[in-house]
Design an enzyme around this catalytic site. Structure first.
Site, PDB file in Angstrom:
ATOM      1  N   CYS A 273      -7.364 -13.821 -55.915  1.00 49.30           N
ATOM      2  CA  CYS A 273      -8.395 -13.566 -54.913  1.00 49.30           C
ATOM      3  C   CYS A 273      -7.861 -13.642 -53.476  1.00 49.30           C
ATOM      4  O   CYS A 273      -6.810 -14.251 -53.210  1.00 49.30           O
ATOM      5  CB  CYS A 273      -9.504 -14.608 -55.043  1.00 49.30           C
ATOM      6  SG  CYS A 273     -10.537 -14.425 -56.494  1.00 49.30           S
TER       7      CYS A 273
ATOM      8  N   GLU B 206      -9.101 -15.421 -51.009  1.00 47.80           N
ATOM      9  CA  GLU B 206      -9.068 -16.805 -50.515  1.00 47.80           C
ATOM     10  C   GLU B 206      -7.778 -17.485 -50.959  1.00 47.80           C
ATOM     11  O   GLU B 206      -7.160 -18.250 -50.207  1.00 47.80           O
ATOM     12  CB  GLU B 206     -10.266 -17.589 -51.062  1.00 47.80           C
ATOM     13  CG  GLU B 206     -11.618 -17.070 -50.602  1.00 47.80           C
ATOM     14  CD  GLU B 206     -12.202 -16.005 -51.538  1.00 47.80           C
ATOM     15  OE1 GLU B 206     -11.440 -15.228 -52.168  1.00 47.80           O
ATOM     16  OE2 GLU B 206     -13.440 -15.948 -51.630  1.00 47.80           O
TER      17      GLU B 206
ATOM     18  N   CYS C  52     -15.447 -17.155 -55.292  1.00 52.95           N
ATOM     19  CA  CYS C  52     -15.645 -17.390 -56.724  1.00 52.95           C
ATOM     20  C   CYS C  52     -15.440 -18.883 -57.027  1.00 52.95           C
ATOM     21  O   CYS C  52     -14.979 -19.651 -56.183  1.00 52.95           O
ATOM     22  CB  CYS C  52     -14.676 -16.537 -57.549  1.00 52.95           C
ATOM     23  SG  CYS C  52     -13.001 -17.187 -57.594  1.00 52.95           S
TER      24      CYS C  52
ATOM     25  N   CYS D 203     -11.893 -20.254 -56.500  1.00 57.08           N
ATOM     26  CA  CYS D 203     -11.529 -20.356 -55.075  1.00 57.08           C
ATOM     27  C   CYS D 203     -12.278 -21.492 -54.391  1.00 57.08           C
ATOM     28  O   CYS D 203     -11.743 -22.116 -53.474  1.00 57.08           O
ATOM     29  CB  CYS D 203     -11.770 -19.031 -54.367  1.00 57.08           C
ATOM     30  SG  CYS D 203     -10.508 -17.814 -54.817  1.00 57.08           S
TER      31      CYS D 203
HETATM   32  N1  THU Z   1     -12.527 -11.573 -55.365  1.00 61.25           N
HETATM   33  C1  THU Z   1     -11.983 -12.209 -54.297  1.00 61.25           C
HETATM   34  O1  THU Z   1     -10.901 -11.850 -53.815  1.00 61.25           O
HETATM   35  N2  THU Z   1     -12.671 -13.251 -53.765  1.00 61.25           N
HETATM   36  C2  THU Z   1     -13.892 -13.670 -54.197  1.00 61.25           C
HETATM   37  O2  THU Z   1     -14.385 -14.671 -53.723  1.00 61.25           O
HETATM   38  C3  THU Z   1     -14.609 -12.907 -55.226  1.00 61.25           C
HETATM   39  C4  THU Z   1     -13.775 -11.968 -56.005  1.00 61.25           C
HETATM   40  C5  THU Z   1     -11.789 -10.451 -55.949  1.00 61.25           C
HETATM   41  C6  THU Z   1     -11.165 -10.695 -57.297  1.00 61.25           C
HETATM   42  C7  THU Z   1     -11.039  -9.293 -57.838  1.00 61.25           C
HETATM   43  O3  THU Z   1      -9.829  -8.738 -57.331  1.00 61.25           O
HETATM   44  C8  THU Z   1     -12.205  -8.550 -57.223  1.00 61.25           C
HETATM   45  O4  THU Z   1     -12.656  -9.357 -56.134  1.00 61.25           O
HETATM   46  C9  THU Z   1     -13.368  -8.308 -58.178  1.00 61.25           C
HETATM   47  O5  THU Z   1     -13.748  -9.479 -58.812  1.00 61.25           O
END
Ligand code: THU
Length: 135
Positions: free
Chosen positions: A57, A59, A90, A93
């Site tokens: 992610c 974060e 998420c 994170c």
């Molecule tokens: N994702 C993030 O980078 N941060 C979040 O807080 C939520 C989800 C990304 C993970 C994945 O690459 C995409 O968003 C779809 O889930």
């Protein structure tokens, strides 16, 4: 809600780095930016992988940039996703942010045009398991 110039700077950094996201599989680019005690802003985007669970992610990327630079504290963090106004970190994170933040550390939820809402981290991760449990 009123936002400071430093809230807006975090949003701008998150928005900027989101453009570099490698979201080839979800088509869901995300950017995150955090401010450390030095005043430096560390930014990161999501980086996906053909083996889907191996991506990470935005974060997580921002935290890794901070730690690699030798800092260990998040004073505030902003997150933005072009396809979802007010995206929230998420679950994984939230735990990673908690490692370097306090219960009242501001998490700045944004849309493309700016910050929308500030929530204390503890509202996103109540009853958290953190380093206090291991001391
Ligand atoms: N994702 C993030 O980078 N941060 C979040 O807080 C939520 C989800 C990304 C993970 C994945 O690459 C995409 O968003 C779809 O889930």
């Amino acid at each position: 809600m009123q936002f400071t110039e430093s809230d807006k700077a975090l949003h701008a950094a998150a928005l900027n780095v989101m453009r570099n996201a490698h979201a080839a599989y979800s088509a869901f680019p995300v950017g995150a930016a955090l401010r450390a005690p030095s005043g430096t802003i560390y930014a990161g985007c999501n980086v996906e992988n053909a083996s889907f669970p191996e991506g990470w992610c935005a974060e997580t990327s921002a935290i890794a940039a901070m730690v690699a630079a030798g800092e260990r504290k998040i004073e505030a963090i902003a997150v933005v996703a072009e396809k979802l106004p007010r995206v929230t970190p998420c679950g994984g994170c939230r735990q990673r942010i908690r490692e370097f933040a306090e219960a009242d550390t501001p998490v700045i939820l944004c849309d493309m045009s700016g910050p929308l809402q500030i929530v204390p981290l503890i509202d996103l991760l109540p009853l958290s398991f953190d380093k206090a449990a291991l001391t």
